[in-house]
Structure formats: structure tokens, C-alpha cells
Design a protein around this motif. Structure first.
Motif, PDB file in Angstrom:
ATOM      1  N   GLY A   1       0.847  -1.193   0.000  1.00 35.41           N
ATOM      2  CA  GLY A   1       0.000   0.000   0.000  1.00 35.41           C
ATOM      3  C   GLY A   1       0.874   1.232   0.000  1.00 35.41           C
ATOM      4  N   LEU A   2       0.527   2.204  -0.834  1.00 30.87           N
ATOM      5  CA  LEU A   2       1.298   3.453  -0.873  1.00 30.87           C
ATOM      6  C   LEU A   2       0.358   4.647  -0.908  1.00 30.87           C
ATOM      7  CD1 LEU A   2       2.831   1.416  -3.257  1.00 30.87           C
ATOM      8  CD2 LEU A   2       4.556   3.150  -2.835  1.00 30.87           C
ATOM      9  N   ARG A   3       0.749   5.702  -0.196  1.00 34.50           N
ATOM     10  CA  ARG A   3       0.059   6.998  -0.279  1.00 34.50           C
ATOM     11  C   ARG A   3       1.050   8.008  -0.831  1.00 34.50           C
ATOM     12  NH1 ARG A   3      -4.507   8.076   3.076  1.00 34.50           N
ATOM     13  NH2 ARG A   3      -5.162   6.139   4.103  1.00 34.50           N
ATOM     14  N   TYR A   4       0.656   8.665  -1.909  1.00 32.04           N
ATOM     15  CA  TYR A   4       1.521   9.618  -2.583  1.00 32.04           C
ATOM     16  C   TYR A   4       1.149  11.025  -2.148  1.00 32.04           C
ATOM     17  CZ  TYR A   4       2.142   5.478  -5.503  1.00 32.04           C
ATOM     18  OH  TYR A   4       2.393   4.205  -5.940  1.00 32.04           O
TER      19      TYR A   4
ATOM     20  N   VAL B   1      -2.182   9.150  -9.473  1.00 30.94           N
ATOM     21  CA  VAL B   1      -2.546   8.163  -8.451  1.00 30.94           C
ATOM     22  C   VAL B   1      -2.183   8.752  -7.086  1.00 30.94           C
ATOM     23  CG1 VAL B   1      -2.100   5.844  -7.582  1.00 30.94           C
ATOM     24  CG2 VAL B   1      -2.110   6.276 -10.055  1.00 30.94           C
ATOM     25  N   LEU B   2      -3.180   8.846  -6.193  1.00 24.20           N
ATOM     26  CA  LEU B   2      -2.930   9.377  -4.847  1.00 24.20           C
ATOM     27  C   LEU B   2      -2.646   8.266  -3.859  1.00 24.20           C
ATOM     28  CD1 LEU B   2      -5.790  12.018  -4.469  1.00 24.20           C
ATOM     29  CD2 LEU B   2      -3.516  12.280  -5.475  1.00 24.20           C
ATOM     30  N   GLU B   3      -3.179   7.095  -4.195  1.00 22.66           N
ATOM     31  CA  GLU B   3      -3.066   5.976  -3.266  1.00 22.66           C
ATOM     32  C   GLU B   3      -3.256   4.696  -4.065  1.00 22.66           C
ATOM     33  OE1 GLU B   3      -5.693   6.617   0.059  1.00 22.66           O
ATOM     34  OE2 GLU B   3      -5.293   4.601   0.846  1.00 22.66           O
ATOM     35  N   VAL B   4      -2.554   3.655  -3.661  1.00 23.52           N
ATOM     36  CA  VAL B   4      -2.704   2.381  -4.339  1.00 23.52           C
ATOM     37  C   VAL B   4      -2.575   1.271  -3.311  1.00 23.52           C
ATOM     38  CG1 VAL B   4      -0.235   2.120  -4.906  1.00 23.52           C
ATOM     39  CG2 VAL B   4      -1.929   1.027  -6.341  1.00 23.52           C
ATOM     40  N   GLY B   5      -3.325   0.203  -3.514  1.00 23.38           N
ATOM     41  CA  GLY B   5      -3.219  -0.957  -2.627  1.00 23.38           C
ATOM     42  C   GLY B   5      -3.425  -2.223  -3.433  1.00 23.38           C
ATOM     43  N   LEU B   6      -2.574  -3.226  -3.194  1.00 18.93           N
ATOM     44  CA  LEU B   6      -2.720  -4.506  -3.901  1.00 18.93           C
ATOM     45  C   LEU B   6      -2.561  -5.667  -2.925  1.00 18.93           C
ATOM     46  CD1 LEU B   6      -0.572  -2.642  -5.926  1.00 18.93           C
ATOM     47  CD2 LEU B   6      -1.371  -4.420  -7.469  1.00 18.93           C
TER      48      LEU B   6
END
Lengths: 151, 151, 151, 151
Positions: B79-82, C75-80
């Protein structure tokens, strides 16, 4: 196959008549661009791979099977000339050529087009290795396929 | 180690006192940017890997050796928050945190900074598997190192 | 559209009836694998992008046009979550979901399958910015399209 | 500079005495490997970029500044020969050579080593373009720096 006619033609044209080709296409992904606003020059390499994967598959030698039989086909050399940049969301057509019957070394040539525009020309050189990275002769099925294709 | 004092502190602070951290840095490559003019959001994932590779190495468990012993540590979740974009040629500092003693699952947290600016926060979740992709218990040396680190 | 019936259903199911979906597929490239013998966990991010590009295009809002109009959708946020690994030469089907009508924030959800097997679930969160990286309201055409889709 | 002695030496050695070099190193990331267990052949291209970025910076022409002044230096041609594969966690040293004074075209050569082992040799060819992709003469500061370096 080589037409009898070819015997009277210059060497290069003879090869043309007998060469193997394959056509694939990719849609340019955002990830493949860079801050110059066009496709990053390194992003073309996976596309060449898309091209030769298709060529091998269409001629009955899926690369996945070559590897599961213990034969690997690394890239020994690569060269690309960038004529015009591909852009995000473009459809790029990859034409892959096997111009000469492979011996121990296998050379593939490539042309990448967007519509009528030639964007990139390229080549790769390969040779078979085994699981331990040692050079080996091509698998028998590969040799047989090449004998058939370049008969 | 956990200071006796920590017993009287809120849970989060206790963890802070005993957690393991590591610091690495990368210089942003042109290849890592996209046509938006900043770093492609997917380019941060290899940097997280740079961070956890350093953390494991600094604590005596180089990942290369884990793999040569037959233990693999794939990513199960990420999971990442940019918050702010990194740019070409920036120096990005990756701080990697092992906040809790790993059990079967190993969670790493990350903060990426450019100077004082926090650019990205992230986490990854891992578990050990063997060569055949089957879940296995962590190797003894890993368990011993964790016992030592979180004593 | 939302069926009248939906009014009597639980919230989640209601959303299901009105959500927007799109289906794409990719063929796994050698470049997308890593030395674990399967797809590198970061290689899935460009595939999510393939999914949302298709969804936007199918609903009359090609992302290429949004950008040429000065609207960017980082992309502000991503989760996998990685459930099973994709492998070289696999065909991976990406289903993209727009489950809720976007406001200032746009959330996309994704499911990646190989045949019947669910490999990965993911989400991304986005918001519009202008050429200078400042948050802006979605373009009128986007708002109109969303009003139509979620009527 | 060219030593007087060089006048009596073969052409290639003369060039050697006056050529510009730079040395950088990278640590191989997991993301840069492929299922053959070694570095993916396309992963070397960003490393060449690391090499030429360092060369330009060390000689007072940071590429970031060239771009902010409106000068871009795309890759027109690239060629690589792969002699031995780099592996995960290896330290790879990139030596970049500017062997000849650039005219409208700029050629860079590269050698990549792991310790004493030569892994890859490569070259790239470049030319300046402006923001609109049109060929332009090199910026004055670049020409001045080259005059100084190859005096």
C-alpha cells in the motif's frame, strides 16, 4: 520456401523470399513514457520481446516450452535506432524478421510502425544456453522447425 | 530493546522504542519518470525494496543468502500513499521500519523524504515460502535475529 | 442505472447494480518477471493502468484527451493484495470497477484473473490536477459522463 | 588535454589521452532481474543513463539544467553487447567515455564491470532537440564546456 526464381536474384532478395516474419501490436502504456513526453527509449526492448515471442509461437516453438525443456535464449547483443518517438496510447505494430536460417547464433530484426510511420528499427542476437548458463546446441525440435521453415 | 520505562508509555511509543529502522537513498533516474513530468507511481516499489534489502543486510540477514538457503520472501500486500511527487535527479531518502516483531507475517513500513518533505508513506506485507512456492516457517537464523532485535 | 428494486437491497448490492465495469487483458512479458520465476509485484501497476484506461475510453473519456485538455489524474493511493502469482506468457484478465460515482476523489477497484483463478485484488485513488500540479475540479465532460453513468 | 607526446602516438591512443570519463556504480535491484535468474537485458539501459548523468554533472552540465533551459538530449541509437550477466545485489561499476569531441551528434561509450569482470559494453548516440522535438544546435554552455574539455 525459396522459389526457383530466386536463384537468379541478388542474395538479399533471395533471403527476402525465404525469410520468416511475424506481426504483433502493443498499445503504449503510461508507464512506458518518460518526462520527455514520449516513450522512454528502454521501453522498446520488452516490445521486441513481444515480437519474437509471437514469431516463435506462430512457428510451433513457444518460448515457454523451450524453457520448460531446459533451453534458454538470452539476448547477447541488441541494437536500436530511434527515428520517431512513439507516444502514450499509440498502437505500435512490431514486425519481426528471421532473415537467415539460425546456426548457433540466432539473429532477429525488427521494424516498429505507427500506421505508415517507421518509428524504430532494431535487431537482437541470441544463442541457446542451459539451466547453468552454458552454451548448448539448439534443441532438436528447433533445428527441425528451422530446416522446415528455410527448406 | 524495550526500556523498562516503556511499560508506562502508550502502546505506540513502546513500539517506537523497540522498533528496527534503516535508512537508504536513491537518486531519481530519468527512466523512473513519466510524461506527467514526475516519478511514475510504480517506480516507488523498487525503492521500497532498496529499503528493506538494506534493513535485512544491516541486521545480518542479507536477502541474497536467504534465497540461496531456499527461503523466499514475496510481497503479499502493498500500500502506498503519494503526498508529493519526486522528480528527476532528486535524492530520495527511504526510511524502513520493522515496527513489530515478525511472526509468520512480516510487515515493513516506509517513509520517503526529499530533504524535509515527506513524499510517500507505504507498507509491505511478506511471508516466507520455499522454492516450490509453499508457505514455510522463517529460517532459524531469521527467528534468532528477530529474538535478539526485539529482546 | 439503479433499479427501483435496489432501494430495498443492502447498500453494497445497490452499488453493484449501478457500478461501471470494464474488462481488458494482457499477455505476461518476460520483462515483467523476476528471479523468483513469477511476475514481479510491481509489474501489476501498469496493468491496473491498462484497466482504467480501457474503462475511461469505453465511457467516452479517453485519458489522452483529458490530458490534452489540461487535466491530469495522478494516483494518490494504491493498494494490492497478491493471492497467486501470474507467470510468463499467462493471459491475465483485468476487471476494473467504478463502484461509486466519483466526487473530487475517484476510486477504482480491480480484480485480476487467470482463467477462473483470482490472482490479485487492488484499488487506486485519484483526483484531478492541472498542468501545474494544483488540485482542480473534474472537467465538465467528465462530470456529465458520470452523471449519465450513475443516473 | 592532449599531451604533445600524443602527436607521435597512434590515433586511438591520442583519443584515449584526451577523452573524458566518469565512474558510477549501482547495486542490482530485485526488480531488475527476470525469471532467467539474472538481470533483465533491458535493465542495463537505465544504468547507462546513470553513467552519462554523472559524466555531464561532473563536467558542469547537469542534465536537469539543460532541460530546464529547453534543451533535451534524446537517445537516437543504442547498442549493447552482453558478455556476462549481472546478478541480484551485485555492485556494478559503470565507466562512461566521451571519446570524441561532440559535434551535432554526441556519442557516449560504456563499460560495465563487476569487480574485474567486464559484463557489458555499450554505446549511445544523442543529439539536442528543443521542447517541440526539433533538432537544435547544442547550448552555448555545452559547446564552451566541450571546447574546454577537448582543448
Amino acid at each position: 520456401m525459396v522459389f526457383p526464381l530466386a536463384l537468379h536474384l541478388p542474395a538479399r532478395l533471395t533471403l527476402y523470399l525465404s525469410m520468416i516474419t511475424s506481426r504483433s501490436s502493443v498499445s503504449v502504456r503510461y508507464a512506458e513514457t518518460d518526462m520527455m513526453g514520449v516513450v522512454y527509449h528502454g521501453s522498446y526492448l520488452p516490445w521486441l520481446e513481444v515480437g519474437r515471442t509471437a514469431l516463435l509461437k506462430e512457428h510451433g516453438m513457444p518460448y515457454r516450452e523451450l524453457e520448460s525443456d531446459g533451453f534458454f535464449l538470452p539476448v547477447l547483443e541488441v541494437g536500436l535506432r530511434y527515428l520517431k518517438p512513439a507516444k502514450y496510447d499509440d498502437t505500435v505494430v512490431i514486425t519481426t524478421f528471421l532473415r537467415e536460417k539460425p546456426t548457433l547464433r540466432i539473429r532477429m530484426d525488427y521494424e516498429l510502425h505507427r500506421g505508415d510511420e517507421l518509428l524504430v528499427t532494431a535487431f537482437t542476437m541470441h544463442a541457446f544456453i542451459d539451466r547453468n548458463g552454458r552454451p548448448v546446441r539448439p534443441p532438436a525440435a528447433f533445428v527441425a522447425a528451422m530446416d522446415r521453415l528455410f527448406a
